[in-house]
Each structure stands twice: as C-alpha cells, then as structure tokens.
Write a protein that holds these residues in place. Sequence first.
Motif, PDB file in Angstrom:
ATOM      1  N   PRO A  71       0.826  -1.217   0.000  1.00 31.44           N
ATOM      2  CA  PRO A  71       0.000   0.000   0.000  1.00 31.44           C
ATOM      3  C   PRO A  71       0.862   1.269   0.000  1.00 31.44           C
ATOM      4  O   PRO A  71       0.873   2.058   0.928  1.00 31.44           O
ATOM      5  N   ARG A  72       1.623   1.443  -1.091  1.00 26.09           N
ATOM      6  CA  ARG A  72       2.551   2.566  -1.195  1.00 26.09           C
ATOM      7  C   ARG A  72       1.911   3.699  -2.003  1.00 26.09           C
ATOM      8  O   ARG A  72       0.970   3.482  -2.750  1.00 26.09           O
ATOM      9  N   PHE A  73       2.463   4.855  -1.832  1.00 27.51           N
ATOM     10  CA  PHE A  73       2.005   6.004  -2.606  1.00 27.51           C
ATOM     11  C   PHE A  73       2.851   6.112  -3.868  1.00 27.51           C
ATOM     12  O   PHE A  73       4.031   5.780  -3.857  1.00 27.51           O
TER      13      PHE A  73
ATOM     14  N   GLN B 205       6.147   8.356   5.294  1.00 28.33           N
ATOM     15  CA  GLN B 205       5.224   9.106   4.435  1.00 28.33           C
ATOM     16  C   GLN B 205       5.201   8.536   3.013  1.00 28.33           C
ATOM     17  O   GLN B 205       4.896   9.238   2.063  1.00 28.33           O
ATOM     18  N   SER B 206       5.555   7.254   2.874  1.00 28.35           N
ATOM     19  CA  SER B 206       5.653   6.650   1.546  1.00 28.35           C
ATOM     20  C   SER B 206       4.486   5.722   1.215  1.00 28.35           C
ATOM     21  O   SER B 206       4.379   5.237   0.093  1.00 28.35           O
ATOM     22  N   GLY B 207       3.641   5.487   2.193  1.00 32.07           N
ATOM     23  CA  GLY B 207       2.521   4.590   1.975  1.00 32.07           C
ATOM     24  C   GLY B 207       1.673   4.475   3.222  1.00 32.07           C
ATOM     25  O   GLY B 207       1.848   5.223   4.183  1.00 32.07           O
ATOM     26  N   MET B 208       0.793   3.503   3.193  1.00 29.45           N
ATOM     27  CA  MET B 208      -0.108   3.294   4.315  1.00 29.45           C
ATOM     28  C   MET B 208       0.624   2.619   5.476  1.00 29.45           C
ATOM     29  O   MET B 208       1.525   1.807   5.263  1.00 29.45           O
ATOM     30  N   ARG B 209       0.246   2.967   6.682  1.00 31.91           N
ATOM     31  CA  ARG B 209       0.770   2.300   7.876  1.00 31.91           C
ATOM     32  C   ARG B 209       0.218   0.873   7.884  1.00 31.91           C
ATOM     33  O   ARG B 209      -0.931   0.650   7.540  1.00 31.91           O
ATOM     34  N   CYS B 210       1.048  -0.060   8.246  1.00 27.07           N
ATOM     35  CA  CYS B 210       0.628  -1.459   8.298  1.00 27.07           C
ATOM     36  C   CYS B 210       0.904  -2.032   9.674  1.00 27.07           C
ATOM     37  O   CYS B 210       1.821  -1.599  10.370  1.00 27.07           O
ATOM     38  N   GLU B 211       0.119  -3.015  10.041  1.00 24.42           N
ATOM     39  CA  GLU B 211       0.349  -3.810  11.231  1.00 24.42           C
ATOM     40  C   GLU B 211       0.776  -5.171  10.704  1.00 24.42           C
ATOM     41  O   GLU B 211      -0.050  -5.935  10.201  1.00 24.42           O
TER      42      GLU B 211
END
Length: 107
Positions: free
Chosen positions: A27-29, A49-55
């Motif tokens: 999930p990257r930008f 700030q390069s994509g979505m935070r993941c767990e």
Amino acid sequence: MDENARIDLSSCCQSCGACCGYSANWPRFSIESDEELAAIPEALVNDRQSGMRCEGDRCSALQGEIGQATACGIYAVRPDVCRTCMPGDAECAMARRKFGLPMIASV
C-alpha cells in the motif's frame, strides 16, 4: 443470465481483503497528488510518508477479517495502488494465494 451483463467483480473484495494484507510494501504512494495524500488520515500513513501504515503486512485501513468480510476504512480516498488492483488480476491472484483463497476468474 444475459451473457452481455457485466458482473461487478469488485463485490468480491468485500469478502476478501487479501490484497490489503499481502505486504507492508504494497500500500505505497505513487502518483497521488498532494491534495489526495492530504485526504488520507495522518494516523494511517507510515512514518516514511511513503505509503499506508501497516500492522505486520496488513494495511491499517483494512476493517474485518480477510477471507470473510472486509472493507476499506478510507475507500473513497485510498491510494492509487489500491485502485488499480482489480478482482481476478495477477496481483489479486498472488494475494489470494497467500491466504489460501480460491482464484477469481476475471471477465
């Protein structure tokens, strides 16, 4: 059923979510504008700030249980990579394989 009727394969996503749990790097930008990025809640953006935070590998915007019932918590403002992954395409198939889910026949 009318052979010319289009099937909404995106409905498959609401009972899947595999692409949202495949990899923390997915999930990257990429081509989002500054305005589009600003619409994503800051708490869901990774520290770089390069994509979505993941767990783990799971996107923090994913709600529900993979393979059962899922939804994106920011569907209307999701990143481009999320918009381009289509039910039944190669990326979808790869993610579904990871979770042992059956393939979706693309139309």
